[in-house]
Design a protein around this motif. Structure first.
Motif, short mmCIF file in Angstrom:
data_model
loop_
_atom_site.label_atom_id
_atom_site.label_comp_id
_atom_site.label_asym_id
_atom_site.label_seq_id
_atom_site.Cartn_x
_atom_site.Cartn_y
_atom_site.Cartn_z
N LEU A 16 0.82 -1.21 0.00
CA LEU A 16 0.00 0.00 0.00
C LEU A 16 0.85 1.26 0.00
CD1 LEU A 16 -2.74 -1.08 2.57
CD2 LEU A 16 -3.03 -0.79 0.10
N SER A 17 2.02 1.20 0.63
CA SER A 17 2.89 2.38 0.69
C SER A 17 3.44 2.77 -0.68
CB SER A 17 4.06 2.12 1.66
OG SER A 17 4.84 1.02 1.23
N GLY A 18 3.39 1.86 -1.63
CA GLY A 18 3.92 2.17 -2.96
C GLY A 18 2.90 2.78 -3.89
N ALA A 19 1.66 2.93 -3.43
CA ALA A 19 0.59 3.45 -4.29
C ALA A 19 0.37 4.94 -4.05
CB ALA A 19 -0.71 2.69 -4.03
N ALA A 20 0.25 5.68 -5.13
CA ALA A 20 -0.11 7.10 -5.04
C ALA A 20 -1.61 7.20 -4.77
CB ALA A 20 0.26 7.83 -6.32
N LEU A 21 -2.04 8.31 -4.17
CA LEU A 21 -3.45 8.51 -3.87
C LEU A 21 -4.08 9.47 -4.88
CD1 LEU A 21 -3.37 8.91 0.02
CD2 LEU A 21 -3.90 6.86 -1.31
N PRO A 22 -5.25 9.13 -5.42
CA PRO A 22 -5.93 10.08 -6.31
C PRO A 22 -6.51 11.22 -5.49
CG PRO A 22 -7.34 8.21 -5.89
CD PRO A 22 -6.03 7.90 -5.21
N ALA A 23 -6.86 12.29 -6.16
CA ALA A 23 -7.50 13.42 -5.48
C ALA A 23 -8.81 12.96 -4.87
CB ALA A 23 -7.75 14.56 -6.46
N LEU A 24 -9.15 13.55 -3.71
CA LEU A 24 -10.36 13.14 -2.99
C LEU A 24 -11.61 13.28 -3.85
CD1 LEU A 24 -11.44 12.16 -0.26
CD2 LEU A 24 -11.69 14.56 0.41
N ASP A 25 -11.68 14.35 -4.67
CA ASP A 25 -12.87 14.58 -5.49
C ASP A 25 -12.76 13.95 -6.88
OD1 ASP A 25 -10.81 16.28 -6.08
OD2 ASP A 25 -12.06 18.04 -6.43
N HIS A 26 -11.64 13.23 -7.16
CA HIS A 26 -11.50 12.54 -8.45
C HIS A 26 -10.92 11.14 -8.21
CE1 HIS A 26 -12.56 15.88 -11.06
NE2 HIS A 26 -11.80 16.66 -10.32
N PRO A 27 -11.69 10.27 -7.55
CA PRO A 27 -11.17 8.94 -7.23
C PRO A 27 -10.89 8.09 -8.46
CG PRO A 27 -13.53 9.04 -6.82
CD PRO A 27 -13.09 10.45 -7.12
N GLU A 28 -11.50 8.45 -9.60
CA GLU A 28 -11.31 7.66 -10.82
C GLU A 28 -10.03 8.01 -11.55
OE1 GLU A 28 -12.77 11.51 -12.04
OE2 GLU A 28 -13.35 10.13 -10.46
#
Length: 237
Positions: A46-58
């Motif tokens: 999980l630490s290797g994954a970037a996070l998408p913007a909260l309002d653009h999860p897709e």
């Protein structure tokens, strides 16, 4: 033997990392690194994954991983993917002011399509009920743990009842806390006029105590005498 990263292997690994508790999980692999690798074990954390913007999860994210061969050698790999799932979150049912204690009427539970990387666990109203907001929150905002905190026995800026104990004598006064604290913590307070600061031990909700034991008074007396002698020596008297 060597091989290129296979989409089926990556999908299987990513789903295993996200867990079986995620509902309606959809993973679209958009791109994989074109690297030739030895046989081994594929790992994505999980630490290797970037996070998408909260309002653009897709939005597509980059997830870095590695392949570990039988000799323990590690080879970096990556995948670009779009990852969404059905998530349960808690939203503000109304506008919330700073330092407001949340009740059930202030909260609403809703299901959204979001990123399981950003929301790892399903939230519950019980997890937020009774907490205090750190900032003002607009209606409809998804609540996150960093937006609230559990109230301490004494909150910063609150009025505290302080009991001063000196042997059999007791004196009760009120003061304002300059810091938050729980039972057993020593915090700084000011008297109502703000002219004097002192420290006291938190004994419970909105309560603190100063114990002036004979030993403490004797120590304070010796300290004052040493300070007085030091001051006289500095002035030549």
């Amino acid at each position: 033997a060597s091989y290129e990263l296979a989409p089926d292997d990556v999908l299987k690994t990513l789903k295993a990392v996200l867990g079986s508790s995620v509902h309606d999980l959809h993973i679209d692999l958009l791109e994989l690194c074109r690297c030739r690798l030895p046989a081994g074990r594929l790992e994505f954390s999980l630490s290797g994954a970037a996070l998408p913007a909260l309002d653009h999860p897709e939005a597509p994210i980059l997830w870095r991983g590695r392949l570990v061969d039988s000799d323990g050698h590690s080879y970096p790999v990556w995948a670009r993917a779009r990852i969404v799932a059905t998530l349960t979150v808690i939203r503000a049912a109304k506008n919330l002011r700073t330092r407001q204690m949340l009740s059930r009427e202030d909260l609403e539970e809703v299901k959204i399509s979001g990123s399981p990387l950003r929301f790892r666990d399903e939230e519950t109203i019980a997890a937020f009920e009774g907490t205090l907001t750190n900032i003002s929150v607009a209606r409809g905002t998804i609540l996150r743990p960093e937006l609230v905190h559990r109230p301490s026995d004494v909150e910063r800026g609150s009025v505290v009842e302080v009991e001063v104990v000196n042997g059999g004598a007791k004196l009760v006064l009120t003061a304002r806390a300059e810091a938050a604290g729980n039972k057993g913590d020593v915090i700084t307070l000011t008297n109502p006029s703000g002219a004097a600061r002192f420290r006291a031990s938190v004994t419970g909700p909105a309560r603190a105590e100063i114990s002036l034991s004979p030993e403490r008074l004797e120590t304070a007396s010796v300290a004052r005498e040493i300070h007085s002698r030091s001051s006289a020596s500095d002035t030549g008297f």
